[in-house]
Design an enzyme around this catalytic site. Structure first.
Site, PDB file in Angstrom:
ATOM      1  N   CYS A 114      35.338  52.929  38.847  1.00 25.16           N
ATOM      2  CA  CYS A 114      36.154  52.304  37.734  1.00 25.16           C
ATOM      3  C   CYS A 114      35.468  52.465  37.324  1.00 25.16           C
ATOM      4  O   CYS A 114      36.034  52.528  35.500  1.00 25.16           O
ATOM      5  CB  CYS A 114      35.803  50.404  37.683  1.00 25.16           C
ATOM      6  SG  CYS A 114      36.695  50.333  39.649  1.00 25.16           S
ATOM      7  N   HIS A 252      38.104  48.721  31.342  1.00 25.02           N
ATOM      8  CA  HIS A 252      37.922  48.128  32.701  1.00 25.02           C
ATOM      9  C   HIS A 252      38.318  46.772  32.861  1.00 25.02           C
ATOM     10  O   HIS A 252      38.045  45.124  32.541  1.00 25.02           O
ATOM     11  CB  HIS A 252      36.735  48.307  33.016  1.00 25.02           C
ATOM     12  CG  HIS A 252      37.372  48.263  34.797  1.00 25.02           C
ATOM     13  ND1 HIS A 252      38.074  48.649  35.192  1.00 25.02           N
ATOM     14  CD2 HIS A 252      36.368  47.960  36.007  1.00 25.02           C
ATOM     15  CE1 HIS A 252      38.201  48.828  37.176  1.00 25.02           C
ATOM     16  NE2 HIS A 252      37.186  47.750  37.008  1.00 25.02           N
ATOM     17  N   ASN A 282      42.551  44.890  39.349  1.00 27.24           N
ATOM     18  CA  ASN A 282      41.990  45.965  39.231  1.00 27.24           C
ATOM     19  C   ASN A 282      42.595  47.365  39.819  1.00 27.24           C
ATOM     20  O   ASN A 282      42.678  47.210  40.320  1.00 27.24           O
ATOM     21  CB  ASN A 282      41.189  45.960  39.466  1.00 27.24           C
ATOM     22  CG  ASN A 282      39.582  46.748  39.548  1.00 27.24           C
ATOM     23  OD1 ASN A 282      40.083  47.933  39.303  1.00 27.24           O
ATOM     24  ND2 ASN A 282      38.639  46.207  39.697  1.00 27.24           N
TER      25      ASN A 282
HETATM   26  O1  UT7 Z   1      35.956  47.192  39.236  1.00 25.11           O
HETATM   27  C1  UT7 Z   1      34.669  46.995  40.702  1.00 25.11           C
HETATM   28  C2  UT7 Z   1      34.292  45.598  40.153  1.00 25.11           C
HETATM   29  N1  UT7 Z   1      34.409  44.547  40.474  1.00 25.11           N
HETATM   30  C3  UT7 Z   1      34.074  43.383  39.768  1.00 25.11           C
HETATM   31  O2  UT7 Z   1      33.686  43.152  38.830  1.00 25.11           O
HETATM   32  C4  UT7 Z   1      34.359  42.054  40.951  1.00 25.11           C
HETATM   33  C5  UT7 Z   1      33.790  41.625  40.540  1.00 25.11           C
HETATM   34  N2  UT7 Z   1      33.543  39.921  41.084  1.00 25.11           N
HETATM   35  C6  UT7 Z   1      34.202  39.350  41.030  1.00 25.11           C
HETATM   36  O3  UT7 Z   1      34.968  39.237  40.146  1.00 25.11           O
HETATM   37  C7  UT7 Z   1      34.020  37.826  41.559  1.00 25.11           C
HETATM   38  O4  UT7 Z   1      32.747  37.601  41.968  1.00 25.11           O
HETATM   39  C8  UT7 Z   1      35.362  37.386  42.844  1.00 25.11           C
HETATM   40  C9  UT7 Z   1      36.819  37.398  42.405  1.00 25.11           C
HETATM   41  C10 UT7 Z   1      35.165  38.997  43.541  1.00 25.11           C
HETATM   42  C11 UT7 Z   1      34.481  36.108  43.363  1.00 25.11           C
HETATM   43  O5  UT7 Z   1      34.625  34.684  42.762  1.00 25.11           O
HETATM   44  P1  UT7 Z   1      33.195  34.526  42.462  1.00 25.11           P
HETATM   45  O6  UT7 Z   1      33.375  33.260  42.249  1.00 25.11           O
HETATM   46  O7  UT7 Z   1      31.708  35.295  42.446  1.00 25.11           O
HETATM   47  O8  UT7 Z   1      33.379  34.104  43.949  1.00 25.11           O
HETATM   48  P2  UT7 Z   1      32.333  33.987  45.630  1.00 25.11           P
HETATM   49  O9  UT7 Z   1      32.210  35.964  45.695  1.00 25.11           O
HETATM   50  O10 UT7 Z   1      30.918  33.356  44.704  1.00 25.11           O
HETATM   51  O11 UT7 Z   1      32.683  32.734  46.545  1.00 25.11           O
HETATM   52  C12 UT7 Z   1      33.367  31.298  46.172  1.00 25.11           C
HETATM   53  C13 UT7 Z   1      34.370  30.993  47.626  1.00 25.11           C
HETATM   54  C14 UT7 Z   1      33.226  31.829  49.179  1.00 25.11           C
HETATM   55  O12 UT7 Z   1      33.675  30.848  49.968  1.00 25.11           O
HETATM   56  P3  UT7 Z   1      32.526  29.530  50.083  1.00 25.11           P
HETATM   57  O13 UT7 Z   1      31.202  30.860  50.975  1.00 25.11           O
HETATM   58  O14 UT7 Z   1      31.725  29.598  48.790  1.00 25.11           O
HETATM   59  O15 UT7 Z   1      33.402  28.550  51.134  1.00 25.11           O
HETATM   60  C15 UT7 Z   1      34.342  33.066  49.257  1.00 25.11           C
HETATM   61  O16 UT7 Z   1      34.835  32.635  50.351  1.00 25.11           O
HETATM   62  O17 UT7 Z   1      35.260  31.717  47.205  1.00 25.11           O
HETATM   63  C16 UT7 Z   1      35.333  31.975  48.320  1.00 25.11           C
HETATM   64  N3  UT7 Z   1      36.544  33.388  48.853  1.00 25.11           N
HETATM   65  C17 UT7 Z   1      37.751  32.990  48.275  1.00 25.11           C
HETATM   66  N4  UT7 Z   1      38.724  31.701  47.836  1.00 25.11           N
HETATM   67  C18 UT7 Z   1      39.914  31.974  48.144  1.00 25.11           C
HETATM   68  C19 UT7 Z   1      36.580  34.300  47.964  1.00 25.11           C
HETATM   69  N5  UT7 Z   1      37.390  34.891  48.206  1.00 25.11           N
HETATM   70  C20 UT7 Z   1      38.892  33.840  47.915  1.00 25.11           C
HETATM   71  C21 UT7 Z   1      39.944  33.848  47.806  1.00 25.11           C
HETATM   72  N6  UT7 Z   1      40.856  32.970  48.147  1.00 25.11           N
HETATM   73  N7  UT7 Z   1      40.761  35.041  47.300  1.00 25.11           N
END
Ligand code: UT7
Length: 325
Positions: A114, A252, A282
């Site tokens: 990225c 980005h 993204n």
């Molecule tokens: O370009 C390269 C760089 N990439 C990035 O910058 C991405 C950086 N990360 C992010 O944008 C975020 O971490 C995400 C959007 C990927 C995830 O958001 P988060 O607030 O960090 O959520 P998390 O990974 O801590 O997960 C929280 C919950 C989990 O469920 P449990 O374990 O709490 O029951 C996940 O399984 O959200 C769940 N979850 C979803 N739920 C519904 C993860 N993806 C989804 C989804 N829909 N698509």
């Protein structure tokens, strides 16, 4: 003191026709439009057609950038493509773009995921400012859809396909921050954190498997806000400017919460942040030039404006640059 600066003289972008909405993902994985919008700001993303490859997207974006610069492809003597989804293992996607566009000179890819566009811009700056290139094309182009695991809800909703391109040419400056052109870079990598964001395939595997994106999203998120802010502060300092001098922040486009978090940490007015994440998601190395192109096309970014760009991605790599348009 007279110096040669590298100026952006044209910018272009291209998005494939097909659009995938959040509703489309509710039919593939356990997710919802509310969750995706609240946690990422993404509403839709574009997807390349079957048979459409990274070089096809790159060529379309490059044509728009060339037209904007008033240059012809025969003027171009360097093509650098930043991509993490090359058409082939080799030759480089830039070689394929060169052939498709009928260009001459040097051509190669830069792989910094990225952060690739910022890294590629820094390499091209080395060519242009040292007199090794009279007109260069730097293109960020990706078909992320080919490396997405559509059963993994933590990653599949995040990425889109697209391409953005700039034409770079030498201009004379006085060596001050009032000069037109690229003023500064800050490029970083922490190779000990490859396990946080990677593709689980490649040449090492010996099974003809290109692999899919794997990411520890919440850890990447934490690194992103902190490291991007550090690189951006460094780029501001090296350019000899202040936060108030920044007209547009073109980050980005990974997650609206990261964009807001970094802008707040830097004390930048959110009205100065160019955001396309809702419509493009993204697009990895393509996201900065695509967002820059959108804000140029709609008249926000004008000649003379000070633009700050930044990115963080697999590697981990992160980078920032200050450019006067
Ligand atoms: O370009 C390269 C760089 N990439 C990035 O910058 C991405 C950086 N990360 C992010 O944008 C975020 O971490 C995400 C959007 C990927 C995830 O958001 P988060 O607030 O960090 O959520 P998390 O990974 O801590 O997960 C929280 C919950 C989990 O469920 P449990 O374990 O709490 O029951 C996940 O399984 O959200 C769940 N979850 C979803 N739920 C519904 C993860 N993806 C989804 C989804 N829909 N698509």
């Amino acid at each position: 003191m007279s110096v040669i600066r590298t100026a952006v003289t044209g910018i272009g972008g291209y998005l494939p026709e097909q659009v995938l909405t959040n509703a489309d993902f509710t039919r593939m994985v356990d997710t919802s439009d509310e969750w995706i919008v609240e946690r990422t700001g993404i509403k839709q993303r574009h997807k390349a057609a079957e048979g459409q490859v990274t070089s096809d997207l790159a060529v379309e974006a490059a044509k728009v950038a060339l037209a904007a610069s008033g240059r012809d492809i025969s003027d171009i003597d360097l093509i650098i493509v930043a991509t993490t989804t090359p058409d082939m293992t080799f030759p480089s996607t830039a070689s394929i773009v060169q052939a498709k566009m009928g260009a001459k000179g040097a051509a190669f890819d830069v792989q910094a995921v990225c952060s690739g566009f910022v890294y590629a811009l820094s390499v091209a700056d080395g060519f242009v400012a040292r007199g090794l290139s009279k007109a260069a094309l730097v293109i960020g182009a990706e078909v992320m859809s080919r490396i997405i695991d559509y059963t993994d809800r933590g990653t599949c909703i995040l990425f889109g396909d697209g391409a953005g391109a700039v034409v770079l040419e030498p201009v004379e400056g006085q060596g001050t921050s009032a000069d037109r052109g690229i003023l500064s870079f800050d490029l970083q990598c922490d190779g000990t954190k490859t396990d946080l964001l990677y593709v689980d395939g490649g040449v090492f595997e010996n099974n003809n498997h290109i692999g899919k994106i794997r990411m520890v999203g919440n850890q990447i998120f934490r690194h992103a806000v902190q490291k991007i802010a550090q690189a951006t502060e460094a780029a501001i300092e090296k350019a000899g400017i202040t936060h108030d001098d920044v007209d547009w922040f073109v980050p980005h486009q990974a997650n609206q919460r990261i964009l807001d978090g970094v802008a707040d940490k830097l004390g930048l007015d959110r009205a100065k942040v160019v955001s396309t994440v809702a419509n493009h998601a993204n697009t990895s190395a393509a996201s900065i030039p695509l967002a820059w192109y959108e804000a140029t096309k709609d008249g926000r970014i004008k000649t003379g404006d000070l633009v700050l760009i930044e990115a963080l991605g697999g590697g981990l790599t992160w980078a920032a640059a200050a450019i006067r348009v």
